[in-house]
Write a protein that holds these residues in place. Structure first.
Motif, PDB file in Angstrom:
ATOM      1  N   UNK A 129      24.503  14.147  -5.916  1.00 17.26           N
ATOM      2  CA  UNK A 129      23.686  13.819  -5.164  1.00 17.26           C
ATOM      3  C   UNK A 129      23.285  14.289  -3.970  1.00 17.26           C
ATOM      4  N   UNK A 130      24.276  14.608  -3.102  1.00 18.50           N
ATOM      5  CA  UNK A 130      24.189  15.111  -1.919  1.00 18.50           C
ATOM      6  C   UNK A 130      23.606  16.854  -1.751  1.00 18.50           C
ATOM      7  N   UNK A 131      24.132  17.383  -3.001  1.00 16.99           N
ATOM      8  CA  UNK A 131      23.560  18.908  -3.125  1.00 16.99           C
ATOM      9  C   UNK A 131      22.141  19.073  -3.366  1.00 16.99           C
ATOM     10  N   UNK A 132      21.432  17.795  -3.948  1.00 18.13           N
ATOM     11  CA  UNK A 132      20.080  18.170  -4.232  1.00 18.13           C
ATOM     12  C   UNK A 132      19.257  18.619  -3.088  1.00 18.13           C
ATOM     13  N   UNK A 133      19.689  18.526  -1.706  1.00 14.54           N
ATOM     14  CA  UNK A 133      18.875  18.993  -0.628  1.00 14.54           C
ATOM     15  C   UNK A 133      18.891  20.076  -0.419  1.00 14.54           C
ATOM     16  N   UNK A 175      39.398  15.247  -4.972  1.00 10.84           N
ATOM     17  CA  UNK A 175      38.081  14.200  -4.511  1.00 10.84           C
ATOM     18  C   UNK A 175      37.032  15.555  -4.135  1.00 10.84           C
ATOM     19  N   UNK A 176      35.910  15.271  -4.335  1.00 13.24           N
ATOM     20  CA  UNK A 176      34.737  15.863  -3.755  1.00 13.24           C
ATOM     21  C   UNK A 176      34.345  15.076  -2.206  1.00 13.24           C
ATOM     22  N   UNK A 177      34.546  15.746  -1.256  1.00 15.42           N
ATOM     23  CA  UNK A 177      34.111  15.191   0.126  1.00 15.42           C
ATOM     24  C   UNK A 177      32.667  16.025   0.180  1.00 15.42           C
ATOM     25  N   UNK A 178      31.476  15.333   0.266  1.00 17.86           N
ATOM     26  CA  UNK A 178      30.331  16.255   0.595  1.00 17.86           C
ATOM     27  C   UNK A 178      30.102  16.693   2.049  1.00 17.86           C
ATOM     28  N   UNK A 188      39.003  14.571 -11.290  1.00 16.73           N
ATOM     29  CA  UNK A 188      38.376  14.519  -9.932  1.00 16.73           C
ATOM     30  C   UNK A 188      37.907  13.161  -9.559  1.00 16.73           C
ATOM     31  N   UNK A 189      37.471  12.870  -8.622  1.00 15.68           N
ATOM     32  CA  UNK A 189      36.637  11.661  -8.092  1.00 15.68           C
ATOM     33  C   UNK A 189      35.383  12.003  -7.288  1.00 15.68           C
ATOM     34  N   UNK A 190      34.568  11.250  -7.198  1.00 13.38           N
ATOM     35  CA  UNK A 190      33.480  11.176  -6.438  1.00 13.38           C
ATOM     36  C   UNK A 190      32.369  12.406  -6.492  1.00 13.38           C
ATOM     37  N   UNK A 191      32.429  12.908  -7.866  1.00 13.59           N
ATOM     38  CA  UNK A 191      31.490  13.868  -8.060  1.00 13.59           C
ATOM     39  C   UNK A 191      30.058  13.433  -8.077  1.00 13.59           C
ATOM     40  N   UNK A 192      29.940  12.241  -8.595  1.00 16.08           N
ATOM     41  CA  UNK A 192      28.345  11.897  -8.206  1.00 16.08           C
ATOM     42  C   UNK A 192      27.736  11.992  -6.940  1.00 16.08           C
ATOM     43  N   UNK A 193      28.809  11.379  -5.904  1.00 17.05           N
ATOM     44  CA  UNK A 193      28.155  11.474  -4.629  1.00 17.05           C
ATOM     45  C   UNK A 193      27.965  12.946  -4.257  1.00 17.05           C
ATOM     46  N   UNK A 243      25.157  23.204 -10.117  1.00 12.13           N
ATOM     47  CA  UNK A 243      24.741  21.846 -10.645  1.00 12.13           C
ATOM     48  C   UNK A 243      23.518  21.946 -11.580  1.00 12.13           C
ATOM     49  N   UNK A 244      22.424  22.545 -10.866  1.00  6.44           N
ATOM     50  CA  UNK A 244      20.976  22.698 -11.262  1.00  6.44           C
ATOM     51  C   UNK A 244      21.152  23.413 -12.636  1.00  6.44           C
ATOM     52  N   UNK A 245      21.975  24.461 -12.958  1.00  6.88           N
ATOM     53  CA  UNK A 245      21.800  25.381 -14.078  1.00  6.88           C
ATOM     54  C   UNK A 245      22.883  24.627 -14.930  1.00  6.88           C
ATOM     55  N   UNK A 246      23.446  23.645 -14.807  1.00  6.99           N
ATOM     56  CA  UNK A 246      24.452  22.941 -15.665  1.00  6.99           C
ATOM     57  C   UNK A 246      25.697  23.950 -15.981  1.00  6.99           C
ATOM     58  N   UNK A 247      26.214  24.572 -14.741  1.00  7.07           N
ATOM     59  CA  UNK A 247      27.269  25.432 -15.092  1.00  7.07           C
ATOM     60  C   UNK A 247      28.578  24.677 -14.509  1.00  7.07           C
TER      61      UNK A 247
END
Ligand code: SF4
Length: 698
Positions: free
Chosen positions: A270-274, A567-570, A262-267, A248-252
């Motif tokens: 956000x979750x992966x930031x940590x 679905x993305x499930x963090x 897909x659905x729920x990618x924004x969540x 995500x960070x490197x825009x890949x």
């Protein structure tokens, strides 16, 4: 040389999920030897089990007649000599044994209700046997207390796949690796556990494919790996979230794919930031730069696949581990095209088929939920019966707890060996000993059969007609090479005979009739007929027409979920159920090894396999052994909060210095005496891959 056998019979190897096609060479009604056959998953190749693992069929321990526990038998326990069971059991006719088996289960049904009965089938069952077995529990006892070893295998992977992709099976066959540029193999040891699949992985590296191997043990595939991530046990989510963080960070990420399918990618984002790799480095033990390199390799590949095994699934966070792998494939668009996809490597030859056939407590055939009124009506109409319980039944470990609680009083166990395979196995053995009526159907006096009230002598795979489904979704035809010895019978016949004595109006005369009934409730079998399988040997599901050999890659244009979106499930990092402490400072992990199959009931009775690997063993790092003052080959005592075993130590540099690895096939040093029964909350799979233990010189 055709002169050295009388006839040959084409079938399927009964061991691992690769499902190699084999050719039995028969002389004088004995298997003289076995050759590989040109199946799509093996192209004539076989491993040592497929080549040498068949003489157990004629072992002197083989049960030839039904047995009923003697009135004067010693108290139930692990105390029956398999070469002389008549100290505890008496021989009986089939009529008497079946009447006795049905009467005991029928009495409990009458007195306590059907919920007092549970059934364990096995991934060794054919599809037709698995279907009949779950039908017997559901139709005969009107509830869903039926499960099998999938619960100890990929239950968490299936939970995550069903939740996020809408289907529990692989999205691409393992042979698709031929079309991949990059492959991630995590928590799997295919060189030992899926040896013929591993040959395709090796070919992939030979032609320049980049192989990323991730495992707390330095498994054999590391010799072929471009990147070997030997991460800390239990740190799967930390590692995978760190990889996704970099992507995500490197825009890949593949934004087009994410938006379309897909659905729920924004969540998720956000979750992966940590989870930066720098922050995760102390948890997973992998340098941040290496995590970044792996993330770039996977995300920028033209096509990449993900394979995983029990190292991912057998944790209390097994479902979370798989959720991460699914998210990784989705955010990079590495799914639904040739050379891409998600492939949980199935352990046993028919664990896919037995699960597809509904031998699980929350699903009817084809993973149709038991709580869905429409689905239950469909099966009520196919089975010509009135309603049954809409509540999911109990799972393998829960059933053992329910026996201790007095809620389950009787069981029917076909081909499964919970007295060896369950976690905290002394707890499971005590539960089996408490049952008022236990019917066991098997080839030998297994550890579980020690606790039986009646034992029904079953047939080996080489004596059966039936279909099986391998890890690749390939439905294959198994044909009988031999007739069962003595009075042993084909398993489907035994299930039918028991069902009719329990009052069910079953009239099947051949497995093909069972298969035809399955097709009425299973869309996955569309365009696959018994006749076609007899003719073609194998058809992959889904098959889109009577001519289509089946789809190697699925979900090219959306998923079987609402709006066709996956679905993305963090997933959060969860600590193992028990962590090392001063009292139990090391980490125990368990698994299989090349020569032996699961609880060893077949392979330890196969001469060559037993000769190659004759002894219970534990692998530790040489430095750890030196610190213990134990030479390789010396005996060590391994203890956990559940129990202790004594076992021969082997030196293995691939095992981390604070870890012990034990295969679970050896009753004399049963690994599951030690394992932790804590369950993943979604897949209800126990944490076989992480227990806190203490090792001392024995
Ligand atoms: Fe049998 Fe698996 Fe070996 Fe093939 S790889 S021969 S299916 S055990």
């Amino acid at each position: 040389d055709s002169a050295d056998y009388d006839r040959e019979v084409r079938s399927v190897c009964p061991y691992c999920g690769v499902g190699c096609q084999i050719s039995f060479k028969i002389k004088d009604d004995k298997i003289k030897y076995v050759d590989g056959a040109p199946g799509p998953s093996n192209e004539n190749r076989l491993c040592v089990k497929g080549r040498f693992g068949f003489d157990y069929i004629a072992h002197p321990h083989r049960l030839l007649r039904p047995l009923i526990r003697r009135d004067d038998a010693p108290e139930k326990g692990l105390n029956v000599d398999p070469s002389n069971p008549l100290t505890h059991f008496r021989e009986a006719s089939w009529e008497e044994a079946l009447d006795f088996a049905a009467a005991g289960l029928g009495r409990l049904r009458e007195e306590r209700g059907g919920r007092a009965i549970a059934g364990f089938g096995s991934a060794k069952c054919s599809n037709e046997e698995a279907y009949l077995f779950q039908k017997l529990i559901r139709q005969g006892f009107r509830h869903n207390n039926v499960d099998h070893c999938t619960r100890l295998c990929h239950a968490s992977s299936v939970a995550a796949l069903m939740e996020n992709v809408g289907s529990g099976a692989v999205t691409a066959t393992f042979n698709e690796i031929a079309n991949a540029d990059v492959a991630l193999v995590i928590g799997a040891n295919p060189i030992e556990n899926h040896p013929v699949a591993a040959t395709y992985f090796k070919q992939f590296t030979k032609r320049g494919g980049k192989l990323i191997v991730a495992d707390p043990r330095g498994v054999g595939l590391r010799r072929f790996a471009t990147h070997m991530l030997q991460f800390r046990p239990g740190a799967d989510v930390a590692l995978l979230n760190a990889i996704m963080h970099v992507i995500v960070e490197e825009g890949l990420t593949d934004e087009q794919y994410i938006a379309a399918y897909t659905e729920n990618f924004e969540a998720q984002k956000e979750h992966l930031k940590g989870f930066s790799p720098e922050k995760m480095e102390p948890l997973c033990g992998i340098p941040a730069e290496e995590v970044r390199a792996v993330a770039r390799a996977f995300a920028t590949a033209r096509s990449a696949m993900i394979f995983w095994g029990m190292g991912v699934s057998q944790h209390i966070h097994g479902t979370d581990n798989s959720r991460c792998l699914i998210s990784l494939a989705l955010m990079t668009g590495q799914i639904g095209r040739p050379g891409t996809g998600l492939h949980p490597l199935r352990g046993q030859n028919n664990v896919q088929g037995a699960s597809d056939a509904g031998m699980i407590p929350m699903f009817l055939p084809d993973y149709q939920p038991v709580g869905d009124d429409g689905v239950r009506s469909l099966f009520q109409s196919i089975w010509e019966m009135e309603g049954w319980d809409a509540e999911p039944g109990l799972t393998v470990v829960e059933i053992m707890d329910a026996i201790h609680a007095g809620d389950i009083r009787g069981m029917y166990i076909l081909g499964e060996n919970p007295a060896m395979s369950d976690p905290d196995v002394e707890h499971a053995r005590a539960a089996l000993g408490k049952l008022e009526h236990l019917v066991v159907q098997d080839l030998f006096i297994t550890e579980t059969a020690n606790y039986a009230d009646v034992i029904l002598p079953a047939s080996a795979w080489a004596e059966k007609t039936g279909t099986v489904t391998n890890t690749n979704r390939q439905v294959q035809m198994g044909r009988p090479a031999l007739t069962p010895p003595g009075e042993a019978r084909e398993d489907w016949r035994i299930i039918v005979d028991l069902a009719t004595r329990l009052g069910l109006d079953w009239t099947y005369r051949h497995p093909s009739e069972i298969f035809a009934e399955m097709k009425r409730g299973m869309k996955s079998l569309d365009n696959i007929t018994w006749e076609r399988l007899e003719r073609e040997n194998v058809v992959t599901y889904p098959s889109l027409s009577p001519e289509d050999p089946g789809q190697a890659v699925v979900f090219g244009d959306g998923f079987p979920r609402p709006e066709g979106r996956a679905r993305f499930t963090p997933a959060m990092v969860t600590a193992p159920a028990e962590t090392p402490d001063p009292e139990f400072p090391m980490i125990l992990t368990t698994g299989r090894q090349l020569e032996h199959w699961h609880t060893g009931s077949m392979t330890r009775r196969a001469k060559v396999l037993d000769a190659v690997e004759p002894e219970a063993n534990a692998s530790l790092h040489p430095k750890t052994l030196r610190a213990l003052g134990v030479a390789p080959g010396g005996m060590i005592r391994i203890e956990t909060r559940r129990g202790a075993i004594t076992v021969m130590a082997r030196a293995d540099r691939a095992v981390a210095e604070d870890m012990v690895f034990i295969p679970f096939a050896f009753v004399e040093a049963a690994a599951n005496v030690l394992t932790n029964p804590q369950l993943d909350p979604y897949g209800k799979i126990p944490e076989f891959k992480f227990s806190a233990c203490r090792v001392t010189d024995a």
